[in-house]
Enzyme design. Structure first.
Site, short mmCIF file in Angstrom:
data_model
loop_
_atom_site.label_atom_id
_atom_site.label_comp_id
_atom_site.label_asym_id
_atom_site.label_seq_id
_atom_site.Cartn_x
_atom_site.Cartn_y
_atom_site.Cartn_z
N GLY A 167 69.52 58.24 8.19
CA GLY A 167 70.27 59.23 8.95
C GLY A 167 69.40 60.35 9.51
N GLU A 189 68.07 59.04 12.62
CA GLU A 189 69.20 58.95 13.56
C GLU A 189 69.57 60.33 14.13
OE1 GLU A 189 71.50 56.74 10.65
OE2 GLU A 189 71.67 55.08 12.07
N GLU A 221 67.66 51.66 5.38
CA GLU A 221 68.98 51.35 4.81
C GLU A 221 69.04 49.94 4.20
OE1 GLU A 221 68.47 52.78 7.78
OE2 GLU A 221 69.90 54.42 8.08
N ALA A 259 70.88 60.05 4.98
CA ALA A 259 72.19 60.45 4.46
C ALA A 259 72.04 60.60 2.96
CB ALA A 259 73.22 59.39 4.81
C1 HXC Z 1 69.88 61.78 -1.84
C2 HXC Z 1 67.63 62.10 -1.96
C3 HXC Z 1 67.45 61.33 -0.79
C4 HXC Z 1 68.60 60.81 -0.15
C5 HXC Z 1 65.52 61.98 -1.46
N1 HXC Z 1 66.41 62.49 -2.34
N2 HXC Z 1 66.12 61.28 -0.50
N3 HXC Z 1 68.83 62.32 -2.48
N4 HXC Z 1 69.80 61.06 -0.72
N5 HXC Z 1 68.54 60.11 0.98
C6 HXC Z 1 66.14 63.28 -3.52
C7 HXC Z 1 65.55 62.46 -4.63
O1 HXC Z 1 66.55 61.77 -5.33
C8 HXC Z 1 64.89 63.52 -5.48
O2 HXC Z 1 65.88 64.18 -6.25
C9 HXC Z 1 64.38 64.50 -4.43
O3 HXC Z 1 65.15 64.25 -3.25
C10 HXC Z 1 62.91 64.29 -4.10
O4 HXC Z 1 62.73 62.93 -3.73
P1 HXC Z 1 61.63 61.97 -4.40
O5 HXC Z 1 62.11 60.59 -4.21
O6 HXC Z 1 61.32 62.42 -5.78
O7 HXC Z 1 60.38 62.29 -3.46
P2 HXC Z 1 59.14 61.31 -3.13
O8 HXC Z 1 58.71 60.59 -4.36
O9 HXC Z 1 58.19 62.18 -2.40
O10 HXC Z 1 59.73 60.22 -2.13
C11 HXC Z 1 60.18 60.58 -0.82
C12 HXC Z 1 61.02 59.44 -0.22
C13 HXC Z 1 62.15 59.03 -1.18
C14 HXC Z 1 60.11 58.24 0.10
C15 HXC Z 1 61.57 59.98 1.11
O11 HXC Z 1 62.84 60.22 -1.59
C16 HXC Z 1 63.14 58.10 -0.59
O12 HXC Z 1 62.88 56.91 -0.45
N6 HXC Z 1 64.35 58.62 -0.25
C17 HXC Z 1 65.42 57.81 0.24
C18 HXC Z 1 65.18 57.43 1.68
C19 HXC Z 1 66.32 56.57 2.21
O13 HXC Z 1 66.59 55.48 1.71
N7 HXC Z 1 67.00 57.08 3.25
C20 HXC Z 1 68.07 56.37 3.87
C21 HXC Z 1 69.32 56.80 3.25
S1 HXC Z 1 70.67 55.83 3.80
P3 HXC Z 1 65.66 64.49 -7.81
O14 HXC Z 1 66.98 65.10 -8.21
O15 HXC Z 1 65.33 63.23 -8.46
O16 HXC Z 1 64.52 65.47 -7.79
C22 HXC Z 1 71.11 56.47 5.23
C23 HXC Z 1 72.28 55.83 5.80
C24 HXC Z 1 72.42 56.23 7.21
O17 HXC Z 1 70.55 57.37 5.74
C25 HXC Z 1 73.74 55.87 7.65
C26 HXC Z 1 74.17 56.78 8.69
C27 HXC Z 1 74.03 58.17 8.38
#
Ligand code: HXC
Length: 257
Positions: A108, A111, A131, A65
């Site tokens: 997400g 999911e 999460e 998400a």
């Molecule tokens: C918003 C995101 C994002 C996310 C990545 N980006 N994931 N933006 N929401 N979930 C953005 C980054 O901020 C960055 O933007 C760009 O995408 C590239 O990501 P990087 O982090 O620079 O890439 P990398 O170093 O290759 O790392 C990849 C990654 C990391 C390991 C996947 O991006 C990451 O940990 N993302 C978050 C994963 C996460 O926590 N997902 C769960 C979300 S909570 P900029 O602008 O800086 O270039 C969730 C709740 C579910 O899903 C509830 C029900 C739906």
């Protein structure tokens, strides 16, 4: 139709939806979810489509998400608007959906893949429910679907540690049905979807419905549903054609009726 956050194309009888927000690794914001749901509903209604593939990029199926969009939400807003309730739209699609997952399927993203009927993974795919690292928990089925699919031990481990698993681990655990080299994944998913779409659509839909219900019903209710649906296939022209074709030693020509 064209959408801002997803690409749609039709390959034969297969509808392909590609998540397309590359600058955020396909993070699922509300605009993308709206586009995804609309694209899926359009294929679901289209008689020339028999199966659907949902995919992302080679780097990410979806990194979760959109954290930036949700970070300042307050409980009352979430509650009043029933935040995430509309995500379940995917599960009301009646045609089979294959998720073709390359790269990250996190939070997400994992999911959404699990809301599809079948997951094929590229060999470098990574699945996770991170999460917990953000101070929250899965909210779109992670604690429920993942547990059904991989069992309590693996699900608890992934959800409490936030650690990702590889495509190979995901296949071994039962989350993923098949693994392909990343660059071949989408074509292979479309190939399988083409096979599925060549079969009788009503039977395919009944099979999908019965298998998905097995996660929700008791054994006796599930078997009851299965037998009734099995019997119902005898009301289709396709069952007559399929069995007649077998007896006549020729290929069946299904008309999806
Ligand atoms: C918003 C995101 C994002 C996310 C990545 N980006 N994931 N933006 N929401 N979930 C953005 C980054 O901020 C960055 O933007 C760009 O995408 C590239 O990501 P990087 O982090 O620079 O890439 P990398 O170093 O290759 O790392 C990849 C990654 C990391 C390991 C996947 O991006 C990451 O940990 N993302 C978050 C994963 C996460 O926590 N997902 C769960 C979300 S909570 P900029 O602008 O800086 O270039 C969730 C709740 C579910 O899903 C509830 C029900 C739906």
């Amino acid at each position: 139709a064209t959408y801002e956050n997803v690409l749609v194309e039709q390959r034969g009888r297969v509808g392909v939806v590609t998540l397309n927000r590359p600058k955020a690794l396909n993070a699922l914001n509300s605009a993308l979810m709206k586009d995804l749901n609309e694209a899926l509903r359009a294929f679901d209604k289209d008689d020339s489509v028999g199966a659907i593939v949902v995919t992302g990029s080679e780097k990410a199926f979806a990194a979760g998400a959109d954290i930036k969009e949700m970070k300042d939400l307050e409980f009352v807003q979430c509650y009043k608007n029933n935040f995430l309730a509309d995500w379940t739209g995917i599960t009301s699609i009646r045609k089979p959906i294959i998720a073709a997952v390359n790269g990250f399927a996190l939070g997400g993203g994992c999911e959404v893949a699990m809301m599809c009927d079948l997951i094929y993974a590229g060999d470098k795919a990574k699945f996770g429910q991170p999460e917990i690292k953000l101070g929250t928990i899965p909210g779109a089925g992670g604690t429920q679907r993942l547990t059904s699919l991989v069992g309590k031990a693996k699900a608890m481990d992934m959800i409490l540690t936030g650690d990702m698993i590889t495509a190979q681990e995901a296949e071994k655990a039962g989350l993923v049905a098949r693994i392909y080299p990343a660059e071949k994944l989408v074509d292979e998913a479309v190939k399988s979807a083409t096979v599925i779409a060549s079969y009788s659509l009503p039977s395919v839909q009944m099979a999908k419905e019965a298998v998905n219900k097995s996660l929700e019903l008791s054994l006796s209710e599930g078997l009851h549903l299965e037998r009734r649906l099995f019997q119902a296939t005898f009301a289709t022209k396709d069952q007559k054609e399929g069995m007649k074709a077998f007896a006549e030693k020729r290929a069946a020509n299904f008309t999806h009726e």
